[in-house]
Design an enzyme around this catalytic site. Structure first.
Site, PDB file in Angstrom:
ATOM      1  N   SER A 178     -14.506  -5.586   1.895  1.00 32.80           N
ATOM      2  CA  SER A 178     -14.590  -4.654   0.732  1.00 32.80           C
ATOM      3  C   SER A 178     -14.052  -5.670  -0.718  1.00 32.80           C
ATOM      4  CB  SER A 178     -14.165  -3.228   0.511  1.00 32.80           C
ATOM      5  OG  SER A 178     -12.790  -3.146   0.990  1.00 32.80           O
ATOM      6  N   GLY A 179     -12.917  -6.252  -0.444  1.00 28.42           N
ATOM      7  CA  GLY A 179     -12.462  -7.324  -1.358  1.00 28.42           C
ATOM      8  C   GLY A 179     -11.837  -6.904  -2.639  1.00 28.42           C
ATOM      9  N   GLY A 180     -11.590  -5.626  -2.887  1.00 23.55           N
ATOM     10  CA  GLY A 180     -11.117  -5.158  -4.120  1.00 23.55           C
ATOM     11  C   GLY A 180     -12.181  -4.087  -4.676  1.00 23.55           C
ATOM     12  N   ARG A 204      -9.574  -1.844   2.307  1.00 26.00           N
ATOM     13  CA  ARG A 204      -9.498  -0.769   1.148  1.00 26.00           C
ATOM     14  C   ARG A 204     -10.401   0.304   1.072  1.00 26.00           C
ATOM     15  NH1 ARG A 204      -8.025  -6.024  -2.514  1.00 26.00           N
ATOM     16  NH2 ARG A 204      -9.210  -6.771  -0.646  1.00 26.00           N
ATOM     17  N   GLU A 208     -14.150 -15.192   9.004  1.00 25.57           N
ATOM     18  CA  GLU A 208     -14.004 -14.467   7.546  1.00 25.57           C
ATOM     19  C   GLU A 208     -13.755 -15.524   6.507  1.00 25.57           C
ATOM     20  OE1 GLU A 208     -11.162 -11.427   7.120  1.00 25.57           O
ATOM     21  OE2 GLU A 208     -11.949 -10.934   5.221  1.00 25.57           O
ATOM     22  N   ARG A 263       0.827  -1.139  -0.015  1.00 22.72           N
ATOM     23  CA  ARG A 263       0.026  -0.039   0.028  1.00 22.72           C
ATOM     24  C   ARG A 263       0.918   1.294   0.074  1.00 22.72           C
ATOM     25  NH1 ARG A 263      -3.372  -3.628  -0.774  1.00 22.72           N
ATOM     26  NH2 ARG A 263      -4.842  -4.349   0.645  1.00 22.72           N
ATOM     27  N   LYS A 302     -17.692 -12.125   8.768  1.00 21.63           N
ATOM     28  CA  LYS A 302     -17.091 -11.258   7.938  1.00 21.63           C
ATOM     29  C   LYS A 302     -17.324 -11.919   6.514  1.00 21.63           C
ATOM     30  CE  LYS A 302     -13.275  -8.238   6.918  1.00 21.63           C
ATOM     31  NZ  LYS A 302     -12.300  -7.363   7.487  1.00 21.63           N
TER      32      LYS A 302
HETATM   33  P1  13P Z   1     -10.514  -5.263   2.465  1.00 22.77           P
HETATM   34  O1  13P Z   1     -12.200  -4.708   2.860  1.00 22.77           O
HETATM   35  O2  13P Z   1      -9.732  -4.499   1.505  1.00 22.77           O
HETATM   36  O3  13P Z   1     -11.284  -6.563   1.745  1.00 22.77           O
HETATM   37  O4  13P Z   1     -10.068  -5.739   3.703  1.00 22.77           O
HETATM   38  C1  13P Z   1     -10.847  -6.190   4.655  1.00 22.77           C
HETATM   39  C2  13P Z   1      -9.879  -7.463   5.392  1.00 22.77           C
HETATM   40  O5  13P Z   1      -9.930  -7.323   6.518  1.00 22.77           O
HETATM   41  C3  13P Z   1      -9.640  -8.545   4.868  1.00 22.77           C
HETATM   42  O6  13P Z   1      -9.175  -9.673   5.478  1.00 22.77           O
END
Ligand code: 13P
Length: 339
Positions: free
Chosen positions: A261-263, A292, A177, A32, A219
């Site tokens: 959010s995953g991208g 992100r 998650e 990042r 999550k």
């Molecule tokens: P993102 O929202 O960037 O996907 O990250 C969340 C997260 O904690 C991934 O493990």
């Protein structure tokens, strides 16, 4: 402040608030920082995260909890205040990522399993002493030709449940998650099918391993089209299919669901969440646990330069407010334009 697992979990999914995922590992935060040409050092990582945690309006009004990486949980702000204290004094719950990453799953080409169970009971005891009241473990599930296999889904669900049991034993709420990755040319219905299978495997394992569902937070990914699929589902379809999938699989004893959010773009992540809350009456709170989608704009505004702290904080405050509204189904696109 929060005495039981249920109270902690409720605080994490409080109305109009969501979670800031700031738990990038050293490797990920370096990537990042590379994107803004900033050097990643212990001090620059601290300065960046301190800047986020001192964004008062975001932290008190829209952020219910922060997921930290091990290093951050032990760091002090420039003035010597522990970063954990900055978070809890804003009324947010400090959390900790405890998995040690996804590694190739033996005998299963293209599939991953998450590691980190060895020694976890002792690590949880220390994390609790350091102030963490929730934790996160992320499983990575890839979609491809013939994958994921049942073997991969079960191996990851089993590890998630073992982690969750140790967390609850230590008085720490587990965020579970199981991330179905967006990459690939699959369509949204394939994402639905895989997400459903992953969640079913997860809740079977959580039940078998005696997890108190009231003291957990899920999550998940949203149900979306693969990033390379030429047909990209719109906001209403994503909202409708994600909610249908979650209703099938997630027991109503679970207090809340906080999406990754995953991208997704910042605005897509917000729009999808808001649509779900606006369109449906649901048995659990539906909120965000974005990395992100909360940090991209403040990271860019900051650019590694302390002169930009105020504009980075206002970028973070804006995304936190937009997502806080989405968590109540009250976000609209004109609010973005007005800002
Ligand atoms: P993102 O929202 O960037 O996907 O990250 C969340 C997260 O904690 C991934 O493990």
């Amino acid at each position: 402040m929060w005495d039981t697992l249920e109270e902690i979990a409720q605080a994490m999914v409080a109305e109009g608030k969501g979670i800031l995922a700031a738990d990038e590992s050293s490797g990920t935060i370096k990537k990042r920082f590379d994107s803004i040409n900033a050097e990643s050092t212990e001090t620059s990582r601290r300065d960046y995260r301190e800047m986020l945690f001192r964004t008062r309006s975001a932290m008190t009004d829209h952020i219910s909890g922060v997921i930290l990486f091990d290093e951050t949980l032990r760091q002090n702000a420039a003035d010597g205040t522990p970063l954990v204290e900055l978070i809890s004094s804003a009324g947010a719950v400090p959390g900790i990522k405890v998995d040690t990453g996804a590694k190739p799953l033996a005998g299963a080409s293209g599939e991953m399993v998450t590691e980190g169970l060895d020694g976890l009971r002792d690590r949880f005891a220390e994390y609790h002493d350091l102030g963490a009241r929730f934790a996160k473990w992320r499983a990575v599930i890839n979609i491809g030709s013939g994958i994921p296999s049942r073997y991969c889904l079960n191996a990851n669900a089993h590890a998630l449940a073992r982690y969750a049991a140790l967390a609850q034993e230590a008085g720490i709420v587990p965020i579970v998650e199981p991330e179905v990755i967006m990459d690939g040319d699959h369509d949204i219905d394939r994402c639905f099918e895989v997400t459903e299978a992953a969640l079913n495997a997860l809740y079977d394992a959580l039940s078998e391993q005696r997890i108190l569902l009231e003291g957990t937070v899920l999550k998940p990914n949203m149900v979306v089209s693969g990033t390379l699929n030429p047909v990209q589902a719109g906001v209403e379809e994503v909202a409708e299919k994600t909610v249908r999938c979650l209703r099938r699989c997630v027991p109503s004893a679970v207090p809340g669901i906080a999406f990754l959010s995953g991208g997704q773009s910042d605005e897509d992540a917000t729009a999808h969440l808001s649509a779900m809350n606006a369109m449906f009456d649901l048995p659990w709170s539906l909120t965000f646990s974005y990395g992100r989608a909360l940090q991209a704009s403040p990271l860019k505004a900051w650019g590694g330069n302390s002169a930009n702290v105020a504009s980075a904080q206002s970028a973070f405050a804006h995304r936190a407010r937009m997502n806080g509204l989405a968590a109540s189904g009250a976000w609209t696109r004109d609010l973005e334009q007005a800002a």
